[in-house]
Enzyme design. Sequence first.
Site, PDB file in Angstrom:
ATOM      1  N   LYS A  30       0.094  -1.414  -0.111  1.00  0.00           N
ATOM      2  CA  LYS A  30       0.216  -0.142   0.317  1.00  0.00           C
ATOM      3  C   LYS A  30       0.672   1.106   0.491  1.00  0.00           C
ATOM      4  O   LYS A  30       0.964   2.454  -0.771  1.00  0.00           O
ATOM      5  CB  LYS A  30      -1.155  -0.228   1.729  1.00  0.00           C
ATOM      6  CG  LYS A  30      -1.628   1.395   1.891  1.00  0.00           C
ATOM      7  CD  LYS A  30      -2.249   1.554   2.388  1.00  0.00           C
ATOM      8  CE  LYS A  30      -0.847   1.722   3.831  1.00  0.00           C
ATOM      9  NZ  LYS A  30      -2.040   2.923   4.820  1.00  0.00           N
ATOM     10  N   ASN A  31       1.974   1.664   0.785  1.00  0.00           N
ATOM     11  CA  ASN A  31       2.176   2.753   1.162  1.00  0.00           C
ATOM     12  C   ASN A  31       3.267   3.285  -0.267  1.00  0.00           C
ATOM     13  O   ASN A  31       4.009   4.076  -0.551  1.00  0.00           O
ATOM     14  CB  ASN A  31       3.132   2.504   2.857  1.00  0.00           C
ATOM     15  CG  ASN A  31       2.025   2.904   3.673  1.00  0.00           C
ATOM     16  OD1 ASN A  31       0.871   3.098   3.029  1.00  0.00           O
ATOM     17  ND2 ASN A  31       2.183   2.884   4.583  1.00  0.00           N
ATOM     18  N   CYS A 125      -5.064   8.155   8.159  1.00  0.00           N
ATOM     19  CA  CYS A 125      -5.795   7.242   9.878  1.00  0.00           C
ATOM     20  C   CYS A 125      -4.705   8.539  11.025  1.00  0.00           C
ATOM     21  O   CYS A 125      -4.176   9.278  10.980  1.00  0.00           O
ATOM     22  CB  CYS A 125      -4.800   6.068  10.467  1.00  0.00           C
ATOM     23  SG  CYS A 125      -5.425   4.722   9.151  1.00  0.00           S
ATOM     24  N   ARG A 130      -0.310  14.769  13.264  1.00  0.00           N
ATOM     25  CA  ARG A 130       0.450  14.377  11.756  1.00  0.00           C
ATOM     26  C   ARG A 130       1.191  15.750  11.132  1.00  0.00           C
ATOM     27  O   ARG A 130       0.432  15.713   9.507  1.00  0.00           O
ATOM     28  CB  ARG A 130      -0.835  13.835  11.313  1.00  0.00           C
ATOM     29  CG  ARG A 130      -0.273  12.062  11.978  1.00  0.00           C
ATOM     30  CD  ARG A 130      -0.927  10.807  11.536  1.00  0.00           C
ATOM     31  NE  ARG A 130      -0.174  10.498  10.105  1.00  0.00           N
ATOM     32  CZ  ARG A 130      -0.635   9.885   9.705  1.00  0.00           C
ATOM     33  NH1 ARG A 130      -1.960   8.892   9.397  1.00  0.00           N
ATOM     34  NH2 ARG A 130      -0.058   9.139   8.863  1.00  0.00           N
ATOM     35  N   ASP A 315       3.836  -0.111  12.764  1.00  0.00           N
ATOM     36  CA  ASP A 315       2.348  -0.133  11.767  1.00  0.00           C
ATOM     37  C   ASP A 315       2.498  -1.873  11.878  1.00  0.00           C
ATOM     38  O   ASP A 315       1.248  -2.232  11.528  1.00  0.00           O
ATOM     39  CB  ASP A 315       2.378  -0.039   9.744  1.00  0.00           C
ATOM     40  CG  ASP A 315       2.278   1.599   9.246  1.00  0.00           C
ATOM     41  OD1 ASP A 315       2.205   2.445  10.720  1.00  0.00           O
ATOM     42  OD2 ASP A 315       2.926   1.333   8.254  1.00  0.00           O
ATOM     43  N   ARG A 407      -9.198  -0.215   4.018  1.00  0.00           N
ATOM     44  CA  ARG A 407      -8.258   0.670   2.951  1.00  0.00           C
ATOM     45  C   ARG A 407      -6.963   0.260   2.903  1.00  0.00           C
ATOM     46  O   ARG A 407      -6.153   0.737   2.038  1.00  0.00           O
ATOM     47  CB  ARG A 407      -7.557   1.617   4.164  1.00  0.00           C
ATOM     48  CG  ARG A 407      -9.096   2.644   4.136  1.00  0.00           C
ATOM     49  CD  ARG A 407      -8.842   3.976   4.962  1.00  0.00           C
ATOM     50  NE  ARG A 407      -7.449   4.544   4.367  1.00  0.00           N
ATOM     51  CZ  ARG A 407      -6.757   5.280   5.400  1.00  0.00           C
ATOM     52  NH1 ARG A 407      -7.547   5.574   7.260  1.00  0.00           N
ATOM     53  NH2 ARG A 407      -6.000   5.696   5.660  1.00  0.00           N
TER      54      ARG A 407
END
Length: 475
Positions: A30-31, A125, A130, A315, A407
Amino acid sequence: AADGKSMLFEKFIIKGGTPLRGEVRISGAKNAAVAIIPAAILAEDKCILENVPSISDVDVALEILSSMGAQIRRLSKSKIEVDTSRIKDGTVPYELARSTRGSSYFLGALLGRFKKASVPLPGGCDLGSRPIDQHIKCFEALGAKADIKHGIVDLSADRLIGTQIYFDKVTVGGTINALLACAKAEGLTIIENAAKEPHIVDLANFLNSMGADIMGAGTDVIKVKGVSQLHGTEYSVIPDQIEAGTFMVAAAATCGDITLKNVIPKHLEPITAKLRKIGVYVEIEDDTDNVRVVGRPHYEGTDIKTSPHPGFPTDMQPQMTTLLAMSNGTSMVTESIFDTRFKYVDELRRMGADITVDSRVAVVRGVDHLTGAPVKASDLRAGAALIIAGLAAQGTTEIEDIHHIERGYENMEIKLRALGADIVKRYYPWICSMEKAAFRIHDDVNQKYDHVLPYGFHLKMTVSYVSRYGYLVAE
Ligand code: EPZ
């Protein structure tokens, strides 16, 4: 289409206690994907991306690109052609930016291509504060003017000129935005105190395959010689180490025996080391690089502190804490990246876990077993942790707010079912209009759905229409 998702109320229902067994194929990261998709803007050309995970954060990134005039063709489930040659405008719509963190990468990519960008402050999230001050600092160092007004970040520059960028703290997103903004800047940029995550390396490899000149990605000093033009490419996204780690912990927690395919064992080392330390058997098969994980009935607790790569990934913190909650003795888990990443602990307590949290430290006193309960996923990895808890617990767990999980995990429940887990997704459509319930599914038009719902309701429908970005609309 993103709105359509919330029209259906979905839950995972898990009956715990079955050991996971068999093989699971890990999807693309994903990232990495959410950085590579905006990076394609710099090509001004066609890029073919492979091993792209089918998850909603990727759909949002593609939707943002498409809203700016890019042509997107899905060649298969995990292969996408992105043509960014006709993008004219550098504006990202508010609703799309709000739903993911990755939307901030459009800042670097648009600035790199058009010398200007207008992007709402990103969402993602909720893990506490952040900020993106380091991103802004890097754009300014390259010569851009930054203005944040009404929740929108506006960047503009006459020229982008290579420079030295020193990050005050290690930031994945900041490093990604620096690479995007300076790949086509004039001269040499040196990025110091850079993040070293596998997806940083993957983005640098992708940019290099488009003709960029980036050296040192994966170390804390990255050197980028700006080039005047990039071109299209064909590129395969690395496998997702967090998805892999999540399945490893799930196998350990259920005393299972699974083999992960399509993984890079080196990327899993921080996770593998901790699992072995508590007594999980992890074997890397020499010829295939497949990873086999065999669980045991008991583990010994250990301490964990999250830190940037190659430290233990934040994570994976919620998933690993869940396993420690069922291990012998007392473990201390220290979260050093985000302010509030222990929200799932309240939910684990409903399932019988004995955990106390004081700011960024959790003290986990192992219990013999967890028991099923209704719980809510507060964010993506919190949701993954609750799935693991549910798979290992005695009795039934119902997880709400699973859109967070979708997600970042492709077909989580389908993959788990193939490993023998008793998990189903239930739809609760009566809270929305049944006429046009749009949600993300990957099957074909004419696919018939037949779901048994609670209280004797039955959902029967036929998928009738595929919308532009891979959403299906059922009527
Ligand atoms: C990325 O977030 C990931 N997201 C996160 O994954 C991951 O948890 C995180 O990196 C750390 O590995 C994406 O790749 C889309 P950071 P990011 O910038 O880039 C502070 C998941 O579950 N900071 O490395 O937002 C920040 O507050 C998600 O997949 C500043 O102070 O993380 C944090 O404390 C969740 N100023 C620390 O740095 C800045 O300008 C690290 O954040 C930027 C960050």
